[in-house]
Scaffold this active site. Structure first.
Site, short mmCIF file in Angstrom:
data_model
loop_
_atom_site.label_atom_id
_atom_site.label_comp_id
_atom_site.label_asym_id
_atom_site.label_seq_id
_atom_site.Cartn_x
_atom_site.Cartn_y
_atom_site.Cartn_z
N TYR A 11 -0.29 -11.57 8.77
CA TYR A 11 0.40 -10.78 9.81
C TYR A 11 -0.41 -9.56 10.25
O TYR A 11 -0.80 -9.44 11.42
CB TYR A 11 1.76 -10.39 9.23
CG TYR A 11 2.57 -9.37 9.98
CD1 TYR A 11 2.64 -9.39 11.38
CD2 TYR A 11 3.30 -8.41 9.28
CE1 TYR A 11 3.43 -8.48 12.05
CE2 TYR A 11 4.09 -7.49 9.95
CZ TYR A 11 4.14 -7.51 11.33
OH TYR A 11 4.91 -6.60 11.99
N ILE A 12 -0.73 -8.69 9.32
CA ILE A 12 -1.38 -7.43 9.71
C ILE A 12 -2.87 -7.65 9.97
O ILE A 12 -3.42 -7.16 10.96
CB ILE A 12 -1.14 -6.33 8.64
CG1 ILE A 12 0.37 -6.19 8.38
CG2 ILE A 12 -1.72 -5.00 9.10
CD1 ILE A 12 0.73 -5.32 7.19
N ASP A 31 -9.97 -16.22 4.68
CA ASP A 31 -8.56 -16.42 4.32
C ASP A 31 -8.42 -17.81 3.69
O ASP A 31 -9.05 -18.76 4.18
CB ASP A 31 -7.66 -16.30 5.55
CG ASP A 31 -6.22 -16.02 5.20
OD1 ASP A 31 -5.68 -14.97 5.59
OD2 ASP A 31 -5.58 -16.87 4.50
N ILE A 52 -10.93 -15.44 -1.82
CA ILE A 52 -11.79 -14.26 -2.05
C ILE A 52 -12.53 -14.34 -3.39
O ILE A 52 -13.48 -13.61 -3.62
CB ILE A 52 -11.01 -12.92 -1.97
CG1 ILE A 52 -9.75 -12.95 -2.85
CG2 ILE A 52 -10.66 -12.56 -0.54
CD1 ILE A 52 -9.12 -11.60 -3.07
N ALA A 73 -6.15 -9.30 2.08
CA ALA A 73 -5.70 -10.49 1.36
C ALA A 73 -4.90 -10.12 0.11
O ALA A 73 -5.38 -9.37 -0.74
CB ALA A 73 -6.90 -11.35 0.98
N ASN A 91 -4.03 -12.52 -8.34
CA ASN A 91 -4.51 -12.55 -6.94
C ASN A 91 -4.81 -11.16 -6.39
O ASN A 91 -5.86 -10.92 -5.81
CB ASN A 91 -3.46 -13.23 -6.05
CG ASN A 91 -4.06 -13.71 -4.75
OD1 ASN A 91 -5.09 -14.39 -4.73
ND2 ASN A 91 -3.45 -13.32 -3.65
N TYR A 139 4.31 -6.53 -8.02
CA TYR A 139 3.55 -6.46 -6.77
C TYR A 139 2.95 -5.06 -6.61
O TYR A 139 1.74 -4.90 -6.41
CB TYR A 139 4.45 -6.82 -5.58
CG TYR A 139 3.90 -6.36 -4.24
CD1 TYR A 139 2.74 -6.95 -3.72
CD2 TYR A 139 4.52 -5.35 -3.50
CE1 TYR A 139 2.21 -6.52 -2.50
CE2 TYR A 139 4.00 -4.93 -2.28
CZ TYR A 139 2.85 -5.51 -1.79
OH TYR A 139 2.33 -5.08 -0.59
N LYS A 143 -1.07 -3.69 -6.73
CA LYS A 143 -1.72 -2.98 -5.63
C LYS A 143 -2.30 -1.65 -6.12
O LYS A 143 -3.38 -1.24 -5.72
CB LYS A 143 -0.72 -2.73 -4.49
CG LYS A 143 -0.14 -3.96 -3.84
CD LYS A 143 -1.13 -4.82 -3.10
CE LYS A 143 -1.64 -4.20 -1.83
NZ LYS A 143 -2.54 -5.14 -1.10
N1 LIG Z 1 3.80 -6.32 5.61
C1 LIG Z 1 4.12 -5.15 5.09
O1 LIG Z 1 5.19 -4.57 5.41
C2 LIG Z 1 3.19 -4.47 4.11
C3 LIG Z 1 3.58 -3.24 3.55
C4 LIG Z 1 2.72 -2.62 2.65
C5 LIG Z 1 1.49 -3.17 2.35
N2 LIG Z 1 1.14 -4.37 2.88
C6 LIG Z 1 -0.18 -4.95 2.51
O2 LIG Z 1 -0.84 -5.38 3.69
C7 LIG Z 1 -1.64 -6.53 3.41
C8 LIG Z 1 -1.35 -7.60 4.44
O3 LIG Z 1 0.03 -7.94 4.39
P1 LIG Z 1 0.68 -9.00 5.39
O4 LIG Z 1 2.08 -8.61 5.60
O5 LIG Z 1 -0.22 -9.21 6.55
O6 LIG Z 1 0.69 -10.31 4.45
P2 LIG Z 1 0.40 -11.83 4.83
O7 LIG Z 1 0.93 -12.65 3.71
O8 LIG Z 1 0.87 -12.13 6.20
O9 LIG Z 1 -1.19 -11.88 4.81
C9 LIG Z 1 -1.94 -11.97 3.63
C10 LIG Z 1 -3.07 -12.95 3.91
O10 LIG Z 1 -3.93 -13.00 2.77
C11 LIG Z 1 -4.28 -14.35 2.53
N3 LIG Z 1 -4.64 -14.46 1.11
C12 LIG Z 1 -3.85 -14.16 0.03
N4 LIG Z 1 -4.54 -14.33 -1.11
C13 LIG Z 1 -5.78 -14.73 -0.76
C14 LIG Z 1 -6.95 -15.05 -1.49
N5 LIG Z 1 -6.96 -15.04 -2.82
N6 LIG Z 1 -8.06 -15.42 -0.82
C15 LIG Z 1 -8.07 -15.46 0.55
N7 LIG Z 1 -6.99 -15.16 1.30
C16 LIG Z 1 -5.86 -14.80 0.65
C17 LIG Z 1 -3.06 -15.16 2.93
O11 LIG Z 1 -3.31 -16.51 3.21
C18 LIG Z 1 -2.58 -14.38 4.15
O12 LIG Z 1 -3.16 -14.89 5.33
C19 LIG Z 1 -1.35 -6.92 1.97
O13 LIG Z 1 -2.40 -6.46 1.17
C20 LIG Z 1 -0.06 -6.17 1.63
O14 LIG Z 1 0.00 -5.84 0.26
C21 LIG Z 1 1.96 -5.04 3.75
#
Ligand SMILES: NC(=O)c1ccc[n+]([C@@H]2O[C@H](COP(=O)([O-])OP(=O)(O)OC[C@H]3O[C@@H](n4cnc5c(N)ncnc54)[C@H](O)[C@@H]3O)[C@@H](O)[C@H]2O)c1
Length: 320
Positions: A11-12, A31, A52, A73, A91, A139, A143
């Site tokens: 997403y982000i 990814d 990764i 990721a 992870n 979780y 982090k």
């Molecule tokens: N969405 C939120 O509200 C939020 C809030 C705080 C922090 N975050 C942080 O932001 C980051 C992105 O979050 P998001 O909401 O986009 O999550 P998301 O699940 O949409 O994206 C995470 C991506 O990482 C990839 N991924 C996971 N493990 C992997 C690995 N071992 N190797 C390669 N790719 C891998 C997944 O396939 C996915 O595309 C994360 O680190 C999360 O902890 C998100």
């Protein structure tokens, strides 16, 4: 800039990738598509389907000499992490540490890390970056452990740790966004108003104005702009620091429901359920430090647009 994004199908990460590409920077994405969506990956990026922790593949990719690595990721499901703590530790910490070591070995100097406000735990007041950390879930613990790894490497690299509060909304062109099957408040609200399904609120006895939990939601496009600004800044200033990312304003679950209801003109039934395990009652950022560092100028929280774009995204993806 030549940027490497891990988790760019997510997403982000994909929203940041699109913004950087729109501004004519070069973007490569790693990814493994474990939770990410293929259609999120911009055509204009170079995509590597790769974990990764895949030493051979990652080493080869890193030969390209990136200016900045943006590390997104991770697994992000707080509830799942309570049931499967090891999955998160491996992870989000162990594999990520391994990946970062490969980057450092390849002489990459600049990193931006997506951390989370969940590392602060429960707080009544607006949270500053120097607040003592108290992660409640596996979780959040995973982090924070990676944050500590960055600090250990401070002599060798420059890094910006961005502690996101909650994130919502979709970029204007609706090119990429969240997985509609996930279990976040925003997805659940979209599902509820579009399918006219009952909306469940967990906990009505939080110590807040209306008894429901309060969060600080930032629009994903503002978060993407923050990444862009820090990518330029870290290259120029070569420094390390930590910043909260939010609007510095809280909104309760009930109020967010009202916004989604207003935007969609639907009022699905609401049922209250018990508080979830390790749920935080109030989490609001203090963004004084962020606003001194970059020009954020958040006069108003963009919650209406957050709701509108999220609903549009959900509807489009449900139909496809
Ligand atoms: N969405 C939120 O509200 C939020 C809030 C705080 C922090 N975050 C942080 O932001 C980051 C992105 O979050 P998001 O909401 O986009 O999550 P998301 O699940 O949409 O994206 C995470 C991506 O990482 C990839 N991924 C996971 N493990 C992997 C690995 N071992 N190797 C390669 N790719 C891998 C997944 O396939 C996915 O595309 C994360 O680190 C999360 O902890 C998100």
């Amino acid at each position: 800039m030549n940027i490497l994004i891990t988790g760019g199908a997510g997403y982000i990460g994909s929203t940041v990738a699109n913004l950087l590409l729109d501004r004519k920077h070069k973007v490569s994405i790693i990814d493994n598509l474990s939770t990410g969506i293929k259609k999120n990956i911009p055509d204009r990026s170079i995509f590597y389907k790769c974990d990764i922790s895949d030493k051979k593949k990652v080493r080869k990719i890193l030969k390209k000499k990136f200016d900045v690595v943006l590390h997104f990721a991770a697994f992000t499901n707080n509830d799942e992490s309570i049931k499967k703590p090891k999955k998160y530790l491996i992870n989000n910490y162990k594999k990520a540490k391994f990946f970062l070591e490969l980057c450092i070995e390849s002489n990459i100097k600049n990193f931006i890390y997506s951390s989370t406000a969940a590392i602060y735990g429960n707080n009544k007041k607006r949270i500053k970056e120097n607040q003592k950390t108290s992660p409640l879930s596996p979780y959040a613990k995973s982090k924070l452990k990676l944050e500590k790894f960055f600090f250990k490497k401070k002599k060798d690299i420059n890094f910006i740790i961005l502690r996101y509060f909650n994130v919502g909304g979709i970029e204007k062109k609706l090119r990429c966004g969240f997985n509609i099957n996930n279990n976040t408040l925003i997805s659940n609200l979209c599902r509820s108003v579009i399918n006219e399904e009952t909306f469940f609120i967990y906990g009505k006895s939080h110590n807040t104005i209306d008894g429901t939990a309060i969060r600080d939601y930032i629009h994903v496009i503002d978060l993407a702009k923050i990444h862009f600004e820090f990518s330029k800044k870290i290259l120029k200033k070569k420094y390390s620091d930590v910043f909260n990312c939010g609007y510095g304003k809280g909104i309760s679950v009930k109020k967010m429901y009202n916004i989604f209801s207003k935007v969609s003109k639907k009022s699905p039934k609401v049922i209250f359920k018990g508080k979830r395990k390790k749920d935080i009652s109030v989490s609001i950022s203090d963004i004084t430090k962020l606003s001194h560092e970059i020009d954020v100028n958040y006069k108003k929280a963009k919650w209406l647009d957050l709701a509108k774009t999220s609903i549009d995204w959900y509807r489009n993806n449900k139909e496809n």
